[in-house]
Every structure is written in structure tokens, then in C-alpha cells.
Design an enzyme around this catalytic site. Sequence first.
Site, PDB file in Angstrom:
ATOM      1  N   GLU A  66      18.213 -21.966  -2.172  1.00 27.78           N
ATOM      2  CA  GLU A  66      19.310 -21.082  -2.090  1.00 27.78           C
ATOM      3  C   GLU A  66      20.099 -21.270  -0.891  1.00 27.78           C
ATOM      4  O   GLU A  66      19.217 -21.413   0.091  1.00 27.78           O
ATOM      5  CB  GLU A  66      18.638 -19.333  -2.009  1.00 27.78           C
ATOM      6  CG  GLU A  66      17.713 -18.359  -3.052  1.00 27.78           C
ATOM      7  CD  GLU A  66      18.850 -18.051  -4.190  1.00 27.78           C
ATOM      8  OE1 GLU A  66      19.940 -17.691  -3.761  1.00 27.78           O
ATOM      9  OE2 GLU A  66      18.225 -17.932  -5.512  1.00 27.78           O
ATOM     10  N   CYS A 112      24.527 -15.360   4.337  1.00 24.63           N
ATOM     11  CA  CYS A 112      24.724 -15.361   3.197  1.00 24.63           C
ATOM     12  C   CYS A 112      25.583 -15.592   2.026  1.00 24.63           C
ATOM     13  O   CYS A 112      26.704 -15.751   1.875  1.00 24.63           O
ATOM     14  CB  CYS A 112      23.542 -16.819   2.134  1.00 24.63           C
ATOM     15  SG  CYS A 112      22.913 -15.863   1.526  1.00 24.63           S
ATOM     16  N   ASN A 135      17.397 -15.880   9.446  1.00 21.08           N
ATOM     17  CA  ASN A 135      18.633 -15.007   9.910  1.00 21.08           C
ATOM     18  C   ASN A 135      18.330 -13.537   8.651  1.00 21.08           C
ATOM     19  O   ASN A 135      18.442 -12.305   9.848  1.00 21.08           O
ATOM     20  CB  ASN A 135      20.014 -14.746   8.499  1.00 21.08           C
ATOM     21  CG  ASN A 135      19.505 -15.078   7.292  1.00 21.08           C
ATOM     22  OD1 ASN A 135      18.926 -16.284   7.191  1.00 21.08           O
ATOM     23  ND2 ASN A 135      21.000 -14.863   7.067  1.00 21.08           N
ATOM     24  N   GLY A 171      18.648 -21.736   2.729  1.00 21.49           N
ATOM     25  CA  GLY A 171      19.504 -22.434   3.939  1.00 21.49           C
ATOM     26  C   GLY A 171      20.315 -23.343   3.508  1.00 21.49           C
ATOM     27  O   GLY A 171      20.720 -23.075   2.750  1.00 21.49           O
TER      28      GLY A 171
END
Length: 473
Positions: A226, A260, A133, A204
Site C-alpha cells: 500500500e 495517502c 502517519n 509506505g
Amino acid sequence: MKVRNPRTGEEDYAIAPLDVAALREVAGDLRARQRTWAALTAEARAARLSETAATIARHGDALAEALTADTGRRAASLMEVAGIGRMSAHWAARAPEVIAAAVGGTRPSATPGIAITPRLVPYPLVGVISPWNFPLILALIDAIPALAAGCAVLVKPSEVTPRFIRPLMAALDEVADVPLALVEGDGATGAALVGVVDYVCFTGSVATGRKVAAAAAAAFVPASLELGGKDPMIVLASADPVAAAGIALRASVVNAGQACQSIERVYVARAILAPFLDALVAQAGAARLNAEDIGRGEIGPFIFARQAEIVQAQIDDAVARGARVLVGGRVERHGGLWLRPTVLVDVTPDMAVMREETFGPVIPVTPFDSVEEALALANVGEFGLSGAVIAGTTEEAEAVGAGLEVGAISINDGALTAMVWDAEKNSFGLSGMGPSRMGDSGLTRFFRRRSLLRQTGQALPLAAYAEDAAREG
């Protein structure tokens, strides 16, 4: 391995994933270079990182072009390239001070006659498995502090967005003494990476994070994970509904919601629900796709085609269960795949769009009648990455925010963790595991602690142990 272009939908690029033997060769070279790198002073490493950032900046046009092709958005790609300079400058300035404070000086032990001198020993080789991303930022967000600590770093970016790897390695070739390498590869390459490094950083999904954690445990190496989020925002009755709607929109749809820390659930005091929704729908409806012109429009395409399917399935499931779409709602094909900002109402906690990570520009809105109800709804679920509270005063927002079960709380704003790198936080629930990548622990996690225990008097003879045992008896 062919790679899809998110703007055209065509496979117009290819990579050659490394096999295990080739990966081990790269790891061995990095380990050999790390010994010289770790022997430098913290100040010398900081200076080399500053030079590296300057070199990357000179290659900025090529990097931005590759990132734009990788992600289908230009403005954010330029911001990523600029962000590497800011990140490097931060650690170049901060690392020597943090390391000096962590080492400290010699101190007396509680055991008489013993002095303790701490030492920091960097992990020789850190492995980074990064997502698609924000390809450049998330490839280097762990790598830069690890290098500052004296580690070598091996990065395996996502196979979805690999075009930036080659121009970045071309830049790094000009600073060959910095032990950093990026390799092309897929999931199998990432799995193999865990077995050749001494510390793993993964960003991810929860599903893949579980696999990385299990592999790291089997290899007996530490891991920082994370993972995903389902970030809530609470809008209190004292908030300005129009301003709050603008914050909610931006925090939900930047990078087409593919972040996220995106706000994915909004809880609004019933007293201001109507004006909030009016403003949100108007602003969401005015947001433009960048499909026709990459230089115009706030909403880029889905970077990963499978993600568009997931998001559409969540919307369809919500509608089938009684939710209403006030704006947006359908993935559009313009070569690639786009979704206009989508506002949902009449949602319930059992819907997939309220439980599972969405990773798209979708804003479900739920009214509440009391702060206690809002917190109960916001704390439902397995994630605990971050959240937000908007109120008429900072004090009111902070008081409510204290009840959120998350690691970071944006007060009178949203998704600030995307911009603030020096606030230490932990992920709650399934949103992550291990030390914070933000703040000073983003650096100190890459050290093992060693102590020199100095005898300042006479070492005890064997007989002294027998005498001590007799006295204890």
C-alpha cells in the site's frame, strides 16, 4: 535510537532496534503459537479477537497518551484507539462467514469420477511493516484480518512513532494466546523481517515499497504493498462551490495532510472557480494550528521533520515556477514544525507539487473548461490510489468518476477510503500492488488454497493410460 517529539522538536524517547537473531527468536515463538491458533474454529478466533479488542480498550488511555506524543495530535489519536474496536468487531462478525463461503463444500469435478473438496491454509507468519502517519491503525489494519484467518503476525512499526508499542504490548500480554507481536526497530529491522516471515504487508513510500517487493521476491514470499497517492478531486460546474470548498479542505488537510488518501490536486470548472477559491481561502485561513493548545486547533504538526522540508521545497519550487500562494505557504516552527493550510493557484503539471506526493496540507487548484480536460489532467502521473468528483447530482459525479484511473472514487465527498473499510479496491499505477486490504479480500489474501481430489470410483490402472494414448493418437 533516539526519537523526536513532533510538538517540541526534542529527542525525548529512545528505542532499541532488534538485531536479526532477536527477530528470528520472536518469529520462532510466533510460529510455535500459530499452530494452536490456526487449529481453532473461525468462530473461536473471532471471539478471541473481540476479547483482545476489549483489552486494548481498557488500556486505551495509555495508548492514546503514547499516540499523542508520537504524532502531536490528540483527537485523531483517540479516534485511532476507538477505530481498533470497530475494526476488530467488523472482522469478528465477518470472518467466519467469509471463510465458510470460501471453503464451500465438495463438488464434482469436470473430470469424471473425481470430487473436489477445497481447503484454506493460512500463511503461518505474516509480517507487517507499518508507517508513522496513523501508527496504531496502520499497525493493525492488516494484522487483525490475518489473525482472523489463523496466521501469526509480527509487526514492525515506524521508528518515527514507536511510543505506542510498549503500552500495546502490555495490553496484549493479558491475551497471550493471540499470536501477535510488535517489535521496535528501524529500516534494517524491517529489511530483516522480510526474511523471517511467509507473507509481507507494507504501507509506505513507493521508494521503500520497491525495496520490500524486491526483498520479498528474493525470499519467495508474497507481498501486499500500500504505497503513495496523488489523489485528484474534480469539481464540476453544477456543484455548490462553497460546499465543495469545505469538502476539499477537509479531505486535503485532515492529519495535516499526512495521509495517502488525502486530496492533493483540485480541478475546478472555470465557471465556479472564483466563488470556490473565495470559500476555500476563507475556510483555510480560519483553520487553527494546535501548537499552543493540543486540545484546540484542527492542524497538527508534521510528525516527521523531514516531511516538512519536502513540503516546503515543493511550495518553493511551485512559486519559483510561477505559482501563487493565496494563504499559508511557510512552515512555522513552534518547537515542532507546522504548516497552515496552503492554497496554490497558477500551478502547472510539471511542478513537483503536482507530480510528487506532498503529504502535507497543501491544496493546488487548477481550472478546467471541459470534462475531458479535467479527466486528462487528473489522470496525469504515476499514482492511482483514489480520487473524488463533486457535482450537482450523484449521477453526474459517477459518470465523470468512471473516467478516473484510480482504485476508489469518492462521490460528492472526498477521501472516504479513510472511513470505509469494507469496499474492495485495488491500487492503480505505483500506488500499490497485490490484493485489496479492504473488503473480504483483506482476509482471504492470507490463505493458500488447497484441494482434496477424491476418487469416487475405481482408480485407473496403468494400462488405461496406454489405451487413452492410443485413442488420442
